[in-house]
Design a protein around this motif. Sequence first.
Motif, PDB file in Angstrom:
ATOM      1  N   GLY A  42     -32.674 -53.581  28.775  1.00 39.51           N
ATOM      2  CA  GLY A  42     -33.095 -52.263  29.316  1.00 39.51           C
ATOM      3  C   GLY A  42     -31.800 -51.167  29.329  1.00 39.51           C
ATOM      4  N   TYR A  43     -30.709 -51.552  29.004  1.00 41.87           N
ATOM      5  CA  TYR A  43     -29.499 -50.618  29.189  1.00 41.87           C
ATOM      6  C   TYR A  43     -29.448 -49.436  28.208  1.00 41.87           C
ATOM      7  CZ  TYR A  43     -24.458 -49.551  28.388  1.00 41.87           C
ATOM      8  OH  TYR A  43     -23.346 -48.943  28.444  1.00 41.87           O
ATOM      9  N   ALA A  44     -29.619 -49.810  26.863  1.00 36.56           N
ATOM     10  CA  ALA A  44     -29.549 -48.794  25.766  1.00 36.56           C
ATOM     11  C   ALA A  44     -30.482 -47.371  26.046  1.00 36.56           C
ATOM     12  CB  ALA A  44     -30.001 -49.233  24.394  1.00 36.56           C
ATOM     13  N   LEU A  45     -31.456 -47.598  26.544  1.00 37.08           N
ATOM     14  CA  LEU A  45     -32.340 -46.121  26.888  1.00 37.08           C
ATOM     15  C   LEU A  45     -31.680 -45.329  27.607  1.00 37.08           C
ATOM     16  CD1 LEU A  45     -36.222 -46.445  26.537  1.00 37.08           C
ATOM     17  CD2 LEU A  45     -35.171 -44.861  27.782  1.00 37.08           C
ATOM     18  N   SER A  46     -31.374 -45.863  28.858  1.00 35.05           N
ATOM     19  CA  SER A  46     -30.780 -45.048  29.895  1.00 35.05           C
ATOM     20  C   SER A  46     -29.354 -44.727  29.501  1.00 35.05           C
ATOM     21  CB  SER A  46     -30.700 -45.509  31.291  1.00 35.05           C
ATOM     22  OG  SER A  46     -30.344 -46.760  31.320  1.00 35.05           O
ATOM     23  N   ALA A  47     -28.669 -45.512  28.847  1.00 34.96           N
ATOM     24  CA  ALA A  47     -27.225 -45.313  28.630  1.00 34.96           C
ATOM     25  C   ALA A  47     -27.077 -44.144  27.457  1.00 34.96           C
ATOM     26  CB  ALA A  47     -26.430 -46.416  28.244  1.00 34.96           C
ATOM     27  N   ALA A  48     -27.800 -44.235  26.573  1.00 42.88           N
ATOM     28  CA  ALA A  48     -28.161 -43.124  25.471  1.00 42.88           C
ATOM     29  C   ALA A  48     -28.287 -41.792  26.252  1.00 42.88           C
ATOM     30  CB  ALA A  48     -29.201 -43.354  24.472  1.00 42.88           C
ATOM     31  N   ILE A  49     -29.034 -41.644  27.312  1.00 43.12           N
ATOM     32  CA  ILE A  49     -29.134 -40.466  27.958  1.00 43.12           C
ATOM     33  C   ILE A  49     -27.783 -39.815  28.560  1.00 43.12           C
ATOM     34  CG2 ILE A  49     -30.188 -39.114  30.051  1.00 43.12           C
ATOM     35  CD1 ILE A  49     -32.684 -40.897  29.471  1.00 43.12           C
ATOM     36  N   GLY A  50     -27.064 -40.730  29.150  1.00 50.87           N
ATOM     37  CA  GLY A  50     -25.854 -40.398  29.650  1.00 50.87           C
ATOM     38  C   GLY A  50     -24.921 -40.115  28.538  1.00 50.87           C
ATOM     39  N   ALA A  51     -25.131 -40.864  27.350  1.00 48.67           N
ATOM     40  CA  ALA A  51     -24.070 -40.397  26.260  1.00 48.67           C
ATOM     41  C   ALA A  51     -24.337 -39.260  25.493  1.00 48.67           C
ATOM     42  CB  ALA A  51     -24.328 -41.702  25.211  1.00 48.67           C
ATOM     43  N   GLN A  52     -25.741 -38.742  25.740  1.00 51.61           N
ATOM     44  CA  GLN A  52     -26.097 -37.414  25.144  1.00 51.61           C
ATOM     45  C   GLN A  52     -25.432 -36.291  26.011  1.00 51.61           C
ATOM     46  OE1 GLN A  52     -28.211 -36.808  21.855  1.00 51.61           O
ATOM     47  NE2 GLN A  52     -26.527 -35.229  22.310  1.00 51.61           N
ATOM     48  N   VAL A  53     -25.370 -36.504  27.120  1.00 51.58           N
ATOM     49  CA  VAL A  53     -25.061 -35.451  28.070  1.00 51.58           C
ATOM     50  C   VAL A  53     -23.653 -35.389  28.123  1.00 51.58           C
ATOM     51  CG1 VAL A  53     -24.932 -34.906  30.644  1.00 51.58           C
ATOM     52  CG2 VAL A  53     -27.224 -35.696  29.785  1.00 51.58           C
ATOM     53  N   ALA A  54     -22.935 -36.462  27.974  1.00 49.99           N
ATOM     54  CA  ALA A  54     -21.385 -36.535  27.916  1.00 49.99           C
ATOM     55  C   ALA A  54     -20.873 -35.844  26.433  1.00 49.99           C
ATOM     56  CB  ALA A  54     -20.777 -37.849  27.900  1.00 49.99           C
ATOM     57  N   SER A  55     -21.687 -35.997  25.491  1.00 52.20           N
ATOM     58  CA  SER A  55     -21.363 -35.827  24.298  1.00 52.20           C
ATOM     59  C   SER A  55     -22.586 -35.058  23.436  1.00 52.20           C
ATOM     60  CB  SER A  55     -20.943 -36.854  23.272  1.00 52.20           C
ATOM     61  OG  SER A  55     -20.612 -36.431  22.080  1.00 52.20           O
ATOM     62  N   PRO A  56     -22.697 -33.573  23.763  1.00 54.07           N
ATOM     63  CA  PRO A  56     -23.743 -32.876  23.358  1.00 54.07           C
ATOM     64  C   PRO A  56     -23.898 -32.314  21.917  1.00 54.07           C
ATOM     65  CG  PRO A  56     -22.597 -31.453  24.790  1.00 54.07           C
ATOM     66  CD  PRO A  56     -21.999 -33.042  24.951  1.00 54.07           C
ATOM     67  N   GLN A  57     -22.580 -32.537  21.296  1.00 61.04           N
ATOM     68  CA  GLN A  57     -22.470 -32.315  19.968  1.00 61.04           C
ATOM     69  C   GLN A  57     -23.075 -33.533  18.883  1.00 61.04           C
ATOM     70  OE1 GLN A  57     -20.238 -32.806  21.858  1.00 61.04           O
ATOM     71  NE2 GLN A  57     -18.761 -34.282  20.987  1.00 61.04           N
ATOM     72  N   SER A  58     -23.029 -34.548  19.639  1.00 58.46           N
ATOM     73  CA  SER A  58     -23.779 -35.789  18.960  1.00 58.46           C
ATOM     74  C   SER A  58     -25.184 -35.897  18.659  1.00 58.46           C
ATOM     75  CB  SER A  58     -22.837 -36.998  19.363  1.00 58.46           C
ATOM     76  OG  SER A  58     -21.515 -36.724  19.499  1.00 58.46           O
ATOM     77  N   LYS A  59     -25.537 -36.594  17.658  1.00 62.82           N
ATOM     78  CA  LYS A  59     -26.871 -37.156  17.691  1.00 62.82           C
ATOM     79  C   LYS A  59     -26.472 -38.506  18.187  1.00 62.82           C
ATOM     80  CE  LYS A  59     -30.561 -35.820  15.626  1.00 62.82           C
ATOM     81  NZ  LYS A  59     -31.569 -35.147  16.072  1.00 62.82           N
ATOM     82  N   VAL A  60     -27.363 -38.759  19.328  1.00 61.39           N
ATOM     83  CA  VAL A  60     -27.440 -40.197  19.855  1.00 61.39           C
ATOM     84  C   VAL A  60     -28.530 -41.158  19.376  1.00 61.39           C
ATOM     85  CG1 VAL A  60     -27.101 -41.374  22.149  1.00 61.39           C
ATOM     86  CG2 VAL A  60     -25.992 -39.443  21.821  1.00 61.39           C
ATOM     87  N   PHE A  61     -28.136 -42.268  19.085  1.00 64.85           N
ATOM     88  CA  PHE A  61     -29.256 -43.259  18.652  1.00 64.85           C
ATOM     89  C   PHE A  61     -29.158 -44.245  19.588  1.00 64.85           C
ATOM     90  CE2 PHE A  61     -27.849 -41.018  14.933  1.00 64.85           C
ATOM     91  CZ  PHE A  61     -28.999 -40.703  14.301  1.00 64.85           C
ATOM     92  N   SER A  62     -30.425 -44.725  20.213  1.00 66.03           N
ATOM     93  CA  SER A  62     -30.822 -45.738  21.273  1.00 66.03           C
ATOM     94  C   SER A  62     -31.363 -46.725  20.474  1.00 66.03           C
ATOM     95  CB  SER A  62     -31.349 -45.330  22.517  1.00 66.03           C
ATOM     96  OG  SER A  62     -31.652 -45.945  23.333  1.00 66.03           O
ATOM     97  N   MET A  63     -30.824 -47.845  20.568  1.00 65.88           N
ATOM     98  CA  MET A  63     -31.395 -49.129  19.764  1.00 65.88           C
ATOM     99  C   MET A  63     -31.901 -50.419  20.754  1.00 65.88           C
ATOM    100  SD  MET A  63     -29.051 -48.983  16.447  1.00 65.88           S
ATOM    101  CE  MET A  63     -30.061 -50.261  15.676  1.00 65.88           C
ATOM    102  N   PHE A  64     -33.057 -50.662  20.816  1.00 61.51           N
ATOM    103  CA  PHE A  64     -33.588 -51.600  21.957  1.00 61.51           C
ATOM    104  C   PHE A  64     -34.675 -52.299  21.408  1.00 61.51           C
ATOM    105  CE2 PHE A  64     -34.853 -47.417  22.692  1.00 61.51           C
ATOM    106  CZ  PHE A  64     -36.121 -47.353  22.990  1.00 61.51           C
ATOM    107  N   GLY A  65     -34.854 -53.722  21.863  1.00 63.38           N
ATOM    108  CA  GLY A  65     -36.321 -54.288  21.686  1.00 63.38           C
ATOM    109  C   GLY A  65     -37.229 -53.962  22.680  1.00 63.38           C
TER     110      GLY A  65
END
Length: 190
Positions: A42-65
Motif C-alpha cells: 500500500g506504500y506506492a500509491l500514497s508515496a507517489a502523491i508525495g513524490a509528485q508534490v516534491a517534484s512537480p516537474q516530473s511525471k510520477v508513475f505509481s506501481m502496485f498490485g
Amino acid sequence: HTNENALFVIDAGTQNPYMASDYVTKKSGRRTVFDRGHGNLGYALSAAIGAQVASPQSKVFSMFGDGSFAMSVGELETASRLGLPVVFLLFQNNSYGWIKKLHQLYYDERYIGVDFSQINGAKIAEGFNIRSLRIDSNEKLEEGLKWAIDQQGPVFLDILIEPITDIVPPVTNWREDSKLDPSKREALTY
C-alpha cells in the motif's frame, strides 16, 4: 517512452523485482523509490502523491498490485482533488501474489488467505474522477501507457496480469534456495 525526469514509485510485491532488474535509468540521480526491503503493501500509491508534490516537474508513475491497492485506494481522492498528474498502474492478479508464490515454492502449494475476487480498478478510479483504462491484453499495454503519459491530471491503468504462480520473478534466492525441491530449483534458473 518516458522523459528523463520521470519518477517511479514501486510498491512491495511482484512489480518490484522486475523494475529492479529491468528498469534502465535515463540520467543519474534518485528517480526511483522502491519499498523493497520493508515490504509495506500500500506504500506506492500514497508515496507517489508525495513524490509528485516534491517534484512537480516530473511525471510520477505509481506501481502496485491489487493487494496494495485495497489498502490505500482512498488516496486516489487526494490525487484527484489536487489534480496531480500521477500515472497509477495497478497490476491485478487477484491475489497477494508474492505471498502466494512463497506458498507455492515452500509450502507445497498450500495456499492460505492469498486469493480474492477480481475487482474493476478502472471503475473504482473513475469513481474518484480519475480517467482510467482497463488493459486486458499485452497488445493494449503500449497504447495504454502512451495514453497515460500524455494526460495532464491523474490517470489510472488497471492492468490484468497472469498469476504469479505461473511465472518466476527474478529473485535470486528462489533460484538458489537449498530447501526447494531440485526440480523446482531447475525451473527457476534462466
